[in-house]
Design an enzyme around this catalytic site. Sequence first.
Site, short mmCIF file in Angstrom:
data_model
loop_
_atom_site.label_atom_id
_atom_site.label_comp_id
_atom_site.label_asym_id
_atom_site.label_seq_id
_atom_site.Cartn_x
_atom_site.Cartn_y
_atom_site.Cartn_z
N GLU A 258 13.51 21.06 41.53
CA GLU A 258 13.08 20.64 42.88
C GLU A 258 12.15 19.43 42.78
O GLU A 258 12.16 18.55 43.65
CB GLU A 258 12.40 21.79 43.62
CG GLU A 258 13.27 23.03 43.82
CD GLU A 258 14.62 22.76 44.46
OE1 GLU A 258 14.71 21.79 45.26
OE2 GLU A 258 15.59 23.48 44.17
N GLU B 52 21.31 15.26 43.62
CA GLU B 52 21.47 16.24 42.55
C GLU B 52 21.34 15.57 41.18
O GLU B 52 20.87 16.18 40.22
CB GLU B 52 22.83 16.93 42.70
CG GLU B 52 22.94 18.27 42.01
CD GLU B 52 22.04 19.35 42.58
OE1 GLU B 52 21.47 19.18 43.69
OE2 GLU B 52 21.87 20.38 41.89
#
Lengths: 502, 502
Positions: free
Chosen positions: B266, B295
């Site tokens: 994250e 991502e």
Amino acid sequence: MKEIEKDFLRYVNKITHYEEAISLMYWDLRTKAPANSVEQRSNSIATLSTELHKMRTSEQLKEMFTALLSDEATGVISEITRKSALECKKDYDLYKKIPIEQYEEFVKLQSKAESVWEEAKEAADFKRFEPYLEQLVEKTKTFIGYWGYDKNPYDTLLDQYEPGITVELLDEVFAELRDGIIDLLKDIQHSPKKFDPSFIYHPFPKEQQEAFSLDVLKQFGYDFQSGRLDDTVHPFEITINPSDVRITTKYDENDFRVAIFGTIHEGGHALYEQHISKDLIGTPLLAGTSMGIHESQSLFHEIFIGRNRSFWQYHYDRFKSYAKGQFDDVSLDDFYRAINEVKPTLIRIEADEVTYPLHVIIRYEIEKALFNGEIEVKDLPKIWNEKYKQYLGIEPENDGVGVLQDVHWAGGSFGYFPSYALGYMYAAQMKHAMLKDIPDFDDRLANGDLEPIEEWLRENVHRFGKMKKPLEILQDATGEPLKAKYLLEYLREKYKNIYDLA
Amino acid sequence: MKEIEKDFLRYVNKITHYEEAISLMYWDLRTKAPANSVEQRSNSIATLSTELHKMRTSEQLKEMFTALLSDEATGVISEITRKSALECKKDYDLYKKIPIEQYEEFVKLQSKAESVWEEAKEAADFKRFEPYLEQLVEKTKTFIGYWGYDKNPYDTLLDQYEPGITVELLDEVFAELRDGIIDLLKDIQHSPKKFDPSFIYHPFPKEQQEAFSLDVLKQFGYDFQSGRLDDTVHPFEITINPSDVRITTKYDENDFRVAIFGTIHEGGHALYEQHISKDLIGTPLLAGTSMGIHESQSLFHEIFIGRNRSFWQYHYDRFKSYAKGQFDDVSLDDFYRAINEVKPTLIRIEADEVTYPLHVIIRYEIEKALFNGEIEVKDLPKIWNEKYKQYLGIEPENDGVGVLQDVHWAGGSFGYFPSYALGYMYAAQMKHAMLKDIPDFDDRLANGDLEPIEEWLRENVHRFGKMKKPLEILQDATGEPLKAKYLLEYLREKYKNIYDLA
């Protein structure tokens, strides 16, 4: 008409959704938001607030509430709708009667004045703040001209915070309260009784204070499934939605009273909001009915419960178990006396429960005279200091701890201060009335059984939200109009014992 | 034209303010909000989302972006304005091409399907979910009809998550990736090397995991003045405003990997968002350019940094000092091998870094076939199980750990899955390119000097926001179009060492 009612309820419901977003953004700013987020956040709040303002002052809304308040609507629409329409009309008139440019100028002035006030307070230099305060007062006077008034221009301001309250009424009850307290204070000051409250200032770890605070809130019936407790510099209560009523507190490891009584105070506000009838969801009525009634609930809990000997009779042993031994040699009575010591101070928010109303009454007297044109802004420091000398027997060494101490005026809030003392009187009068229904009030506290007390407040005060006006709440709950004597009687009775008065 | 540009920028700026309110309401719901607040909160979010939708699909906006994208505007307006107008047009077309009733039906179906999916997954009963999935697929096919497509209907879906990506391209790179991984996996499975990773599951107190997580985030340059770390069931990154990029993680006291690698993952998303150029504030360009590039940044940090031996060479001793002795007898090499153990599993989100892309490719192949009409929804469990058997050598014992495991389809998200594997390939290709500029990459990690690495990512990826499309970012940053070989080379090289392969 039924169609209009439906549209209106949809409209006001949408307003509550914007209010939720804005409240959450404020809460987050004051509790969790990272430092750098503030600027952009303020812009976002401003955008949503502008939208909200547009909704509250739209012609569409005006058409709806006008129809709903017409004779045709009587008996057709629900009472909730009718009172909601009245609330909307009140807001509408408040904003619409002022030309938009003047309103915007005032908002800018407020924001500038607040930052100047901060500097002036820091520098203890009233002169620096004076021109801003002058403008704020002048503009507010102009607004009163737009809003109109019956007997006294200051009534218009009072009514915005405490609907129904007038100078006529306040002059009477505040004079009685002031004189009674000054008498009591003299008696207390002549008492030979002295305490040593030094144990108060011993270190008490934050986590332990928090654990005790949570305990007490639970005992009060504060619903943690519909709220939460956080940590901030300035404690506050905020209603994000009807099932999300949050409070904050402040921890001072060298003075447990800050957190304990702060939490109980904000908890009182929160209980009020949590107990408003869910029938009012989606309307402007789901809120405390006034500043004063709100304050009555925080003070009821802080003072009439939290500073009561019976409350500590139940809690003191548990409280001690949270502390690091600092109370081991302190008897319950010494503890009780220490947290109730009376000592005139210069700062309102640090005042004890006897002198507190004097601080408020001084501000009331000054505001009233200002808006009646009897005094001028430039004279405030002198008048302030004289009144402190006269009522409390002490005088500020500078304006930073005198006339500049509170932010309210810098924010353009005139007529707000009286709510603090009104709330205190309301609470005392409620306590008096409650004793008829719950004669064993103190025993209940001593046994940790707060339920009937909370139930009484919920039943007589909380559940109505804005369905009743403040003086209506008071009359219905206590069977009497506002009287100063209940607070005076409570104080004299309590301090007679503590200070061995005659 | 300059006037239109100004109005347009004011308009899109207002959109970002609504987005901030909605993001904060979501963040709060998932981190701090009390349980009972959810229902009302959802209503408030819905109201603001509807307003936002109206703003994004208004005729006023259409007129502005149409003017700004006309020939007249060329050279007059800024590049930021032009690209913002393109973003707005894309959103507008996406929503406006679908009849509003059909869009609303779809939203309702999504919400219903998600709750049915939850039950179906719990009961491992695909039949229960099947009719909903059928409708979702059918409606999405209808939408593709409205949106239009060039070569392959599935391209239209891919383009929504990863602009520029097509079936033609994916068929090529995914086939190469799949076959290369299946080969590598066989080699690994034939390796006699075995580890005992049992120390992973010893208790590691949450507070200590948190302290280490915070340490690592700081080392990465995550700015805590513009963000914060909280604790949730499902970790996520959320951008509330350009200076308020928050992340959450999950703590499992019996498996430290969940929090450590979750935080790093994250954190990678958050660094991307924190480093977007502040020139883009107030426009729709201040956001990651695509799911795949996003991502790539989370995986770059999680895998190419966080699972790198050199990273642990620097951190292992400090990491041990946070733990309660569980690693005292574990060498750095044993630790490194344990956190990189390869073992086919049924669940995508629990997969190791070798088998992970296979999970994604299976979903891609199924989605593509669905939208090309080659298979039907009712056949999914069978096809799913066959592919797991074929690629991973294992078969789900039931649909709960098979075809029902992910929420994406229930939410109507088709075309999303490929981004996960694309991001992984992007990251590997970036790592390869980065080595030309930072040949001592591993030494830097071993010395705790991440600055040049973060600077490279900021310079080549982060700062652009949506000013560049994903494949443009990749081409400019690496000098090449997308290739599968860099990920395959990385994996073979790394696991050759770990498993003593030939």
